[in-house]
Scaffold this motif. Sequence first.
Motif, mmCIF file in Angstrom:
data_model
loop_
_atom_site.group_PDB
_atom_site.id
_atom_site.type_symbol
_atom_site.label_atom_id
_atom_site.label_comp_id
_atom_site.label_asym_id
_atom_site.label_seq_id
_atom_site.Cartn_x
_atom_site.Cartn_y
_atom_site.Cartn_z
ATOM 1 N N UNK A 133 11.738 7.759 -3.258
ATOM 2 C CA UNK A 133 11.856 7.958 -4.704
ATOM 3 C C UNK A 133 10.980 7.034 -5.544
ATOM 4 N N UNK A 134 10.109 6.238 -4.926
ATOM 5 C CA UNK A 134 9.289 5.313 -5.715
ATOM 6 C C UNK A 134 8.305 6.064 -6.622
ATOM 7 N N UNK A 135 7.733 7.157 -6.150
ATOM 8 C CA UNK A 135 6.800 7.918 -6.988
ATOM 9 C C UNK A 135 7.535 8.583 -8.146
ATOM 10 N N UNK A 136 8.722 9.085 -7.877
ATOM 11 C CA UNK A 136 9.518 9.709 -8.948
ATOM 12 C C UNK A 136 9.883 8.678 -10.014
ATOM 13 N N UNK A 137 10.273 7.491 -9.576
ATOM 14 C CA UNK A 137 10.613 6.420 -10.512
ATOM 15 C C UNK A 137 9.376 5.971 -11.292
ATOM 16 N N UNK A 138 8.222 5.917 -10.624
ATOM 17 C CA UNK A 138 6.977 5.543 -11.299
ATOM 18 C C UNK A 138 6.644 6.556 -12.393
ATOM 19 N N UNK A 139 6.782 7.839 -12.086
ATOM 20 C CA UNK A 139 6.522 8.881 -13.099
ATOM 21 C C UNK A 139 7.463 8.745 -14.280
ATOM 22 N N UNK A 140 8.744 8.512 -13.992
ATOM 23 C CA UNK A 140 9.729 8.364 -15.063
ATOM 24 C C UNK A 140 9.358 7.186 -15.965
ATOM 25 N N UNK A 157 0.847 -1.186 0.000
ATOM 26 C CA UNK A 157 0.000 0.000 0.000
ATOM 27 C C UNK A 157 0.883 1.237 0.000
ATOM 28 N N UNK A 158 0.705 2.081 -1.014
ATOM 29 C CA UNK A 158 1.363 3.386 -1.067
ATOM 30 C C UNK A 158 0.332 4.382 -0.549
ATOM 31 N N UNK A 159 0.413 4.687 0.735
ATOM 32 C CA UNK A 159 -0.610 5.474 1.418
ATOM 33 C C UNK A 159 -0.384 6.960 1.217
ATOM 34 N N UNK A 160 -1.391 7.603 0.644
ATOM 35 C CA UNK A 160 -1.368 9.051 0.497
ATOM 36 C C UNK A 160 -2.580 9.642 1.181
ATOM 37 N N UNK A 199 -0.067 3.177 -7.785
ATOM 38 C CA UNK A 199 0.012 1.716 -7.829
ATOM 39 C C UNK A 199 1.354 1.253 -8.398
ATOM 40 N N UNK A 200 1.929 2.028 -9.321
ATOM 41 C CA UNK A 200 3.258 1.692 -9.848
ATOM 42 C C UNK A 200 4.292 1.863 -8.742
ATOM 43 N N UNK A 201 4.172 2.956 -7.971
ATOM 44 C CA UNK A 201 5.094 3.189 -6.855
ATOM 45 C C UNK A 201 5.003 2.038 -5.845
ATOM 46 N N UNK A 229 -2.161 0.298 -4.752
ATOM 47 C CA UNK A 229 -2.149 -1.100 -4.303
ATOM 48 C C UNK A 229 -1.380 -1.950 -5.306
ATOM 49 N N UNK A 230 -0.510 -2.805 -4.779
ATOM 50 C CA UNK A 230 0.213 -3.776 -5.598
ATOM 51 C C UNK A 230 0.244 -5.089 -4.815
ATOM 52 N N UNK A 231 0.472 -6.187 -5.510
ATOM 53 C CA UNK A 231 0.552 -7.492 -4.841
ATOM 54 C C UNK A 231 1.741 -8.281 -5.369
ATOM 55 N N UNK A 232 2.167 -9.218 -4.534
ATOM 56 C CA UNK A 232 3.208 -10.159 -4.969
ATOM 57 C C UNK A 232 2.541 -11.437 -5.433
#
Length: 142
Positions: A96-103, A6-9, A121-123, A15-18
């Motif tokens: 940096x997960x959101x920045x990487x997701x945007x990229x 969960x990337x909580x904002x 969800x990508x982050x 949401x992502x799953x393994x």
Amino acid sequence: MRIMALDIGNARVGVAVSDPAERVASPVCVLPAGDVVGCAKPFKRLLEDWEPELLLCGLPYTLAGEEGPQAAHVRDVAQRIGRACGLPVAFADERLSSREAKRSLREKGMDEKAMRGKIDMIAASLFLQAWLDARVGTEAER
């Protein structure tokens, strides 16, 4: 064991799953934060569909490696979600997960408007994948 990240904002939760073997993270969706915190029907449906055994929540760290100003809020919200769902909660560095997701989405040709509903969800899938990879590395050292 399947893990749900969960990337909580404040407004949205990514949401992502393994996979059950804990090797691959996949983005799932973005939900309104209120639906997740209140364990509302859309979030309950995700829990029923994916049957996670652990919630992994992204914790905002500074570039210096310290917990950022939002970390206490995220910890509190994550614990409330875990209690409402009856699932244990763990935390992962989401730096940096959101920045990487945007990229990543820009590389696919998306503009800001098209990215809006996907970044979270990508982050979540990025920090979940990093967490999974780190666990595999730790197990290999044993």
